[in-house]
Design a protein around this motif. Sequence first.
Motif, PDB file in Angstrom:
ATOM      1  N   UNK A   1       0.564  14.090  -5.098  1.00 52.69           N
ATOM      2  CA  UNK A   1       0.146  14.376  -3.735  1.00 52.69           C
ATOM      3  C   UNK A   1      -1.317  14.010  -3.585  1.00 52.69           C
ATOM      4  N   UNK A   2      -1.711  13.707  -2.365  1.00 50.48           N
ATOM      5  CA  UNK A   2      -3.107  13.400  -2.085  1.00 50.48           C
ATOM      6  C   UNK A   2      -3.900  14.639  -1.701  1.00 50.48           C
ATOM      7  N   UNK A   3      -3.286  15.808  -1.742  1.00 51.79           N
ATOM      8  CA  UNK A   3      -3.930  17.051  -1.321  1.00 51.79           C
ATOM      9  C   UNK A   3      -4.994  17.485  -2.318  1.00 51.79           C
ATOM     10  N   UNK A   4      -6.192  17.739  -1.810  1.00 48.74           N
ATOM     11  CA  UNK A   4      -7.290  18.195  -2.662  1.00 48.74           C
ATOM     12  C   UNK A   4      -7.200  19.704  -2.854  1.00 48.74           C
ATOM     13  N   UNK A   5      -7.730  20.166  -3.992  1.00 42.39           N
ATOM     14  CA  UNK A   5      -7.681  21.583  -4.327  1.00 42.39           C
ATOM     15  C   UNK A   5      -8.425  22.428  -3.299  1.00 42.39           C
ATOM     16  N   UNK A   6      -9.591  21.987  -2.838  1.00 39.52           N
ATOM     17  CA  UNK A   6     -10.337  22.797  -1.872  1.00 39.52           C
ATOM     18  C   UNK A   6      -9.572  22.959  -0.561  1.00 39.52           C
ATOM     19  N   UNK A   7      -8.885  21.922  -0.127  1.00 41.03           N
ATOM     20  CA  UNK A   7      -8.116  22.006   1.122  1.00 41.03           C
ATOM     21  C   UNK A   7      -6.916  22.934   0.970  1.00 41.03           C
TER      22      UNK A   7
ATOM     23  N   UNK B   1       0.853  -1.187   0.000  1.00 33.81           N
ATOM     24  CA  UNK B   1       0.000   0.000   0.000  1.00 33.81           C
ATOM     25  C   UNK B   1       0.893   1.242   0.000  1.00 33.81           C
ATOM     26  N   UNK B   2       0.320   2.349  -0.461  1.00 37.51           N
ATOM     27  CA  UNK B   2       1.062   3.601  -0.556  1.00 37.51           C
ATOM     28  C   UNK B   2       0.257   4.691   0.134  1.00 37.51           C
ATOM     29  N   UNK B   3       0.866   5.341   1.132  1.00 39.33           N
ATOM     30  CA  UNK B   3       0.247   6.498   1.774  1.00 39.33           C
ATOM     31  C   UNK B   3       0.733   7.727   1.036  1.00 39.33           C
ATOM     32  N   UNK B   4      -0.193   8.391   0.351  1.00 42.86           N
ATOM     33  CA  UNK B   4       0.191   9.584  -0.395  1.00 42.86           C
ATOM     34  C   UNK B   4       0.245  10.775   0.530  1.00 42.86           C
ATOM     35  N   UNK B   5       1.213  11.610   0.295  1.00 39.75           N
ATOM     36  CA  UNK B   5       1.399  12.826   1.075  1.00 39.75           C
ATOM     37  C   UNK B   5       0.229  13.771   0.820  1.00 39.75           C
ATOM     38  N   UNK B   6      -0.327  14.325   1.896  1.00 40.47           N
ATOM     39  CA  UNK B   6      -1.432  15.271   1.759  1.00 40.47           C
ATOM     40  C   UNK B   6      -0.972  16.669   2.163  1.00 40.47           C
ATOM     41  N   UNK B   7       0.288  16.960   1.968  1.00 37.97           N
ATOM     42  CA  UNK B   7       0.827  18.264   2.315  1.00 37.97           C
ATOM     43  C   UNK B   7       1.581  18.811   1.115  1.00 37.97           C
ATOM     44  N   UNK B   8       1.845  20.090   1.129  1.00 40.92           N
ATOM     45  CA  UNK B   8       2.561  20.706   0.020  1.00 40.92           C
ATOM     46  C   UNK B   8       3.327  21.920   0.519  1.00 40.92           C
ATOM     47  N   UNK B   9       4.478  22.156  -0.078  1.00 37.09           N
ATOM     48  CA  UNK B   9       5.200  23.399   0.163  1.00 37.09           C
ATOM     49  C   UNK B   9       4.626  24.422  -0.793  1.00 37.09           C
ATOM     50  N   UNK B  10       4.265  25.578  -0.265  1.00 30.72           N
ATOM     51  CA  UNK B  10       3.621  26.605  -1.083  1.00 30.72           C
ATOM     52  C   UNK B  10       4.536  27.810  -1.193  1.00 30.72           C
ATOM     53  N   UNK B  11       4.742  28.242  -2.415  1.00 23.84           N
ATOM     54  CA  UNK B  11       5.501  29.460  -2.680  1.00 23.84           C
ATOM     55  C   UNK B  11       4.581  30.420  -3.407  1.00 23.84           C
TER      56      UNK B  11
END
Length: 184
Positions: free
Chosen positions: A112-118, A79-89
């Motif tokens: 990344x697992x991060x959704x656009x709304x989040x 299984x793969x846990x996708x990262x739900x975080x991002x570095x933002x510039x």
Amino acid sequence: MRSFRSSGKVRLNANGRTLDAWLIYRCSGCGNTWNRPIFERRNIRDLDRATLEALQSNDPDRVRGWAFDLDALRRKAQSVDECADADVRKEVLSECNAWTTLQIDLAVPFATGLRLDRLLARELGIARSELQNACDGMRIRADPHRPGILRKRIKDGTRVTIGLAADPESRSRWIAAATGTGHD
């Protein structure tokens, strides 16, 4: 099930004219290692010079690229846990006194697992329900257009355009949040 993270290191093994390369992962709990194959039994002459140098030097950008190659990882892991975080510039590319729209271009080099709304809610400091209302009212558009885009994972090359409200206080809040400044 144990969780493993990339160590940022590559293991190489040469056997005659062939080369094996593995990305080394460490168990988050006990520190044991797991070597995920990047490739095995590849003829050294078939590798381009840049790849060979990246492997030998543990080039951080290339190693990160291999670590975030989720398709290759899924073939080798349970299984793969996708990262739900991002570095933002945040970078303001053009300014004017009477802003009517905000345009946000997403550069997402790794999955990344991060959704656009989040992401937008966090970075703009607004509720996801407010984002959804703005999307329903056609004040937020995304290209490429996909139904339910706000609830989809962020993708490289997505452009979000936000029509700013006529209310000056609301407009100032969105601009300040988007640019990281105190624009009026």
